[in-house]
Design a protein around this motif. Sequence first.
Motif, PDB file in Angstrom:
ATOM      1  N   THR A  32       0.816  -1.219   0.000  1.00  0.00           N
ATOM      2  CA  THR A  32       0.000   0.000   0.000  1.00  0.00           C
ATOM      3  C   THR A  32       0.843   1.259   0.000  1.00  0.00           C
ATOM      4  O   THR A  32       0.374   2.314  -0.433  1.00  0.00           O
ATOM      5  CB  THR A  32      -0.929   0.010   1.230  1.00  0.00           C
ATOM      6  N   ASP A  33       2.104   1.157   0.459  1.00  0.00           N
ATOM      7  CA  ASP A  33       2.945   2.353   0.496  1.00  0.00           C
ATOM      8  C   ASP A  33       3.741   2.539  -0.794  1.00  0.00           C
ATOM      9  O   ASP A  33       4.507   3.488  -0.930  1.00  0.00           O
ATOM     10  CB  ASP A  33       3.912   2.298   1.685  1.00  0.00           C
ATOM     11  N   GLU A  34       3.592   1.623  -1.783  1.00  0.00           N
ATOM     12  CA  GLU A  34       4.296   1.739  -3.054  1.00  0.00           C
ATOM     13  C   GLU A  34       3.496   2.604  -4.015  1.00  0.00           C
ATOM     14  O   GLU A  34       2.258   2.523  -4.067  1.00  0.00           O
ATOM     15  CB  GLU A  34       4.510   0.361  -3.677  1.00  0.00           C
ATOM     16  N   PRO A  35       4.185   3.429  -4.820  1.00  0.00           N
ATOM     17  CA  PRO A  35       3.467   4.228  -5.814  1.00  0.00           C
ATOM     18  C   PRO A  35       2.937   3.344  -6.931  1.00  0.00           C
ATOM     19  O   PRO A  35       3.486   2.265  -7.198  1.00  0.00           O
ATOM     20  CB  PRO A  35       4.541   5.185  -6.325  1.00  0.00           C
ATOM     21  N   PRO A  36       1.858   3.756  -7.626  1.00  0.00           N
ATOM     22  CA  PRO A  36       1.371   2.995  -8.773  1.00  0.00           C
ATOM     23  C   PRO A  36       2.480   2.818  -9.809  1.00  0.00           C
ATOM     24  O   PRO A  36       3.229   3.745 -10.090  1.00  0.00           O
ATOM     25  CB  PRO A  36       0.232   3.876  -9.320  1.00  0.00           C
ATOM     26  N   GLY A  37       2.594   1.652 -10.359  1.00  0.00           N
ATOM     27  CA  GLY A  37       3.639   1.363 -11.340  1.00  0.00           C
ATOM     28  C   GLY A  37       4.883   0.763 -10.732  1.00  0.00           C
ATOM     29  O   GLY A  37       5.792   0.351 -11.464  1.00  0.00           O
ATOM     30  N   ARG A  39       6.508  -6.505 -17.644  1.00  0.00           N
ATOM     31  CA  ARG A  39       6.222  -7.518 -16.625  1.00  0.00           C
ATOM     32  C   ARG A  39       5.469  -6.856 -15.479  1.00  0.00           C
ATOM     33  O   ARG A  39       5.835  -5.769 -15.037  1.00  0.00           O
ATOM     34  CB  ARG A  39       7.510  -8.121 -16.086  1.00  0.00           C
ATOM     35  N   ASN A  40       4.445  -7.518 -15.012  1.00  0.00           N
ATOM     36  CA  ASN A  40       3.700  -7.064 -13.843  1.00  0.00           C
ATOM     37  C   ASN A  40       3.965  -8.052 -12.721  1.00  0.00           C
ATOM     38  O   ASN A  40       3.452  -9.177 -12.722  1.00  0.00           O
ATOM     39  CB  ASN A  40       2.205  -6.982 -14.152  1.00  0.00           C
ATOM     40  N   LEU A  41       4.798  -7.655 -11.755  1.00  0.00           N
ATOM     41  CA  LEU A  41       5.173  -8.551 -10.669  1.00  0.00           C
ATOM     42  C   LEU A  41       4.009  -8.832  -9.736  1.00  0.00           C
ATOM     43  O   LEU A  41       4.021  -9.818  -8.997  1.00  0.00           O
ATOM     44  CB  LEU A  41       6.342  -7.954  -9.883  1.00  0.00           C
ATOM     45  N   SER A  42       2.993  -7.969  -9.768  1.00  0.00           N
ATOM     46  CA  SER A  42       1.833  -8.168  -8.916  1.00  0.00           C
ATOM     47  C   SER A  42       0.916  -9.250  -9.473  1.00  0.00           C
ATOM     48  O   SER A  42       0.458 -10.127  -8.751  1.00  0.00           O
ATOM     49  CB  SER A  42       1.069  -6.854  -8.750  1.00  0.00           C
ATOM     50  N   PRO A  46       8.443   4.653 -11.562  1.00  0.00           N
ATOM     51  CA  PRO A  46       7.115   4.028 -11.497  1.00  0.00           C
ATOM     52  C   PRO A  46       6.065   4.783 -12.308  1.00  0.00           C
ATOM     53  O   PRO A  46       5.231   4.167 -12.986  1.00  0.00           O
ATOM     54  CB  PRO A  46       6.795   4.033 -10.001  1.00  0.00           C
ATOM     55  N   ALA A  47       6.112   6.108 -12.266  1.00  0.00           N
ATOM     56  CA  ALA A  47       5.130   6.897 -13.023  1.00  0.00           C
ATOM     57  C   ALA A  47       5.335   6.707 -14.527  1.00  0.00           C
ATOM     58  O   ALA A  47       4.356   6.616 -15.287  1.00  0.00           O
ATOM     59  CB  ALA A  47       5.252   8.375 -12.648  1.00  0.00           C
ATOM     60  N   GLN A  48       6.585   6.634 -14.970  1.00  0.00           N
ATOM     61  CA  GLN A  48       6.861   6.436 -16.393  1.00  0.00           C
ATOM     62  C   GLN A  48       6.436   5.044 -16.839  1.00  0.00           C
ATOM     63  O   GLN A  48       5.882   4.875 -17.929  1.00  0.00           O
ATOM     64  CB  GLN A  48       8.346   6.658 -16.662  1.00  0.00           C
ATOM     65  N   ARG A  49       6.670   4.047 -16.001  1.00  0.00           N
ATOM     66  CA  ARG A  49       6.244   2.686 -16.340  1.00  0.00           C
ATOM     67  C   ARG A  49       4.725   2.609 -16.465  1.00  0.00           C
ATOM     68  O   ARG A  49       4.189   1.992 -17.400  1.00  0.00           O
ATOM     69  CB  ARG A  49       6.712   1.709 -15.265  1.00  0.00           C
ATOM     70  N   LEU A  50       4.039   3.234 -15.523  1.00  0.00           N
ATOM     71  CA  LEU A  50       2.573   3.210 -15.550  1.00  0.00           C
ATOM     72  C   LEU A  50       2.045   3.949 -16.771  1.00  0.00           C
ATOM     73  O   LEU A  50       1.093   3.495 -17.424  1.00  0.00           O
ATOM     74  CB  LEU A  50       2.029   3.842 -14.270  1.00  0.00           C
ATOM     75  N   SER A  51       2.670   5.086 -17.101  1.00  0.00           N
ATOM     76  CA  SER A  51       2.259   5.846 -18.281  1.00  0.00           C
ATOM     77  C   SER A  51       2.470   5.037 -19.552  1.00  0.00           C
ATOM     78  O   SER A  51       1.597   5.006 -20.432  1.00  0.00           O
ATOM     79  CB  SER A  51       3.048   7.160 -18.354  1.00  0.00           C
ATOM     80  N   LEU A  52       3.613   4.362 -19.655  1.00  0.00           N
ATOM     81  CA  LEU A  52       3.907   3.559 -20.842  1.00  0.00           C
ATOM     82  C   LEU A  52       2.931   2.395 -20.960  1.00  0.00           C
ATOM     83  O   LEU A  52       2.396   2.135 -22.047  1.00  0.00           O
ATOM     84  CB  LEU A  52       5.341   3.041 -20.771  1.00  0.00           C
ATOM     85  N   GLU A  53       2.674   1.699 -19.867  1.00  0.00           N
ATOM     86  CA  GLU A  53       1.730   0.586 -19.910  1.00  0.00           C
ATOM     87  C   GLU A  53       0.342   1.059 -20.325  1.00  0.00           C
ATOM     88  O   GLU A  53      -0.306   0.437 -21.172  1.00  0.00           O
ATOM     89  CB  GLU A  53       1.656  -0.106 -18.552  1.00  0.00           C
ATOM     90  N   GLY A  54      -0.102   2.177 -19.761  1.00  0.00           N
ATOM     91  CA  GLY A  54      -1.420   2.691 -20.122  1.00  0.00           C
ATOM     92  C   GLY A  54      -1.517   3.049 -21.592  1.00  0.00           C
ATOM     93  O   GLY A  54      -2.526   2.764 -22.258  1.00  0.00           O
ATOM     94  N   TYR A  55      -0.457   3.676 -22.108  1.00  0.00           N
ATOM     95  CA  TYR A  55      -0.467   4.047 -23.529  1.00  0.00           C
ATOM     96  C   TYR A  55      -0.491   2.807 -24.421  1.00  0.00           C
ATOM     97  O   TYR A  55      -1.254   2.749 -25.401  1.00  0.00           O
ATOM     98  CB  TYR A  55       0.755   4.900 -23.853  1.00  0.00           C
ATOM     99  N   LEU A  56       0.332   1.816 -24.105  1.00  0.00           N
ATOM    100  CA  LEU A  56       0.381   0.610 -24.932  1.00  0.00           C
ATOM    101  C   LEU A  56      -0.927  -0.164 -24.875  1.00  0.00           C
ATOM    102  O   LEU A  56      -1.390  -0.689 -25.896  1.00  0.00           O
ATOM    103  CB  LEU A  56       1.540  -0.276 -24.478  1.00  0.00           C
ATOM    104  N   GLU A  57      -1.546  -0.224 -23.710  1.00  0.00           N
ATOM    105  CA  GLU A  57      -2.843  -0.895 -23.608  1.00  0.00           C
ATOM    106  C   GLU A  57      -3.885  -0.174 -24.447  1.00  0.00           C
ATOM    107  O   GLU A  57      -4.704  -0.811 -25.124  1.00  0.00           O
ATOM    108  CB  GLU A  57      -3.278  -0.967 -22.146  1.00  0.00           C
TER     109      GLU A  57
END
Length: 413
Positions: A29-34, A62-65, A125-136
């Motif tokens: 819960t203390d980790e930022p999104p991505g 890769r999504n480790l979660s 983390p923010a860049q990873r999340l942004s990239l994943e969202g764009y690719l999806e």
Amino acid sequence: MRRTWLNLTALLIAFVTPVRLPAAQPRRTDEPPGATLQVSLLTFGPGRVYWERFGHDAILIRNLSSGTAIAYNYGVFDFSQRNFFLNFARGHMVYRISADPAHADLAMYRREGRSVTEQRLNLSPAQRLSLEGYLEWNALPWNSRYHYDYFTSNCATRVRDALNRALKGQLASQLTDQSALTERTYRAQVIRLMSPDLWLALGMDLALGPAADRPLNLWQESFIPMVLSRALEHVELRGRHGNRYPLVGDTRVIVAGRLPPPPTGDPHWLWAMLIVGIASAAVLLTLDAARDHPLARIMFSSIGSAFSLLCGVGGMILIALWVWTQHWATWGNQNILLLNPASLLLIPTWVNAASTRWRPRAWTGTVSLFVAACATVAPILHLFPIDEQNNLHWITLILPIHLAVLLILVRAH
């Protein structure tokens, strides 16, 4: 039997190891999104088939979660598309992105014997999340298709642009500055990678115009997946507090590959083509002098007909590429001066040359003079370029033959 089962088990473990992920882990819960995402660039080496000579690449997330590993690949095309080959010839090609499980893609390239290299990227983390969202978003059926261009919009440039978007332009700024200017051109890269298929490489070289000879920066040259991979090794990102760190964290070879690596140097055709051009002209002149012999007349007629046919049809193809297609790298091609459609007018004269009473019409001398004069303009443009084109080797091959044809036809009537 026990040894056999142990060997099979070892092979199975070796097969799945490159794409095996850590066990799925819930996000704290203390980790930022991505934070549980990992982003890599996968670079696939050239294959055996001509359209595989340029290599390929994909973005691996890769999504480790969740325990997933998805490869986003911009190189999908469909032969069953309506008017596919007509659109291909005219430059109206439609490709699309696909999102596939990484293990399936890697298994395919392993079967083909192609190498696979993974570069883990140091994105926030923010860049990873942004990239994943764009690719999806990009992989949705209504967003997945794009207009393909060999040099400016292909599997590698789309991957490059997606990374640059996530990095808010940091990639483009470093690959386009003056220090990123290379000695390579589109032509040099195409011919280097296609050189194992000699005739195809020669045809592509002949079809490319002066736009393919302009020096490239690394941003432009990264239309080649292997070049993009090497370029990323030198990119540094700026952190939140001004610190700089490399974009590529670590690099590993997932599949070594069984195919030979692509050529590293450019082919040198100038002297070979000069020798062939002078020798061909000499053969025509020799056969003309020996026309009293039936075999010499037949060879003389056949070679002359074939040369005029190749020049005429080749010139019509070059004009069609310029006028009726979107292949901008073929526009303004100065090889049209060497491959002249007017050469087709000489074919009946060459066919009649097999006769003992051959005497060409006066107008054939005029046509051959026009064709030779156009061909003579080509070396002048090479010495005093308006728009420089690397075609000296073609000039040394074709011009001597045109001059020999002119001499033969003017002297014969």
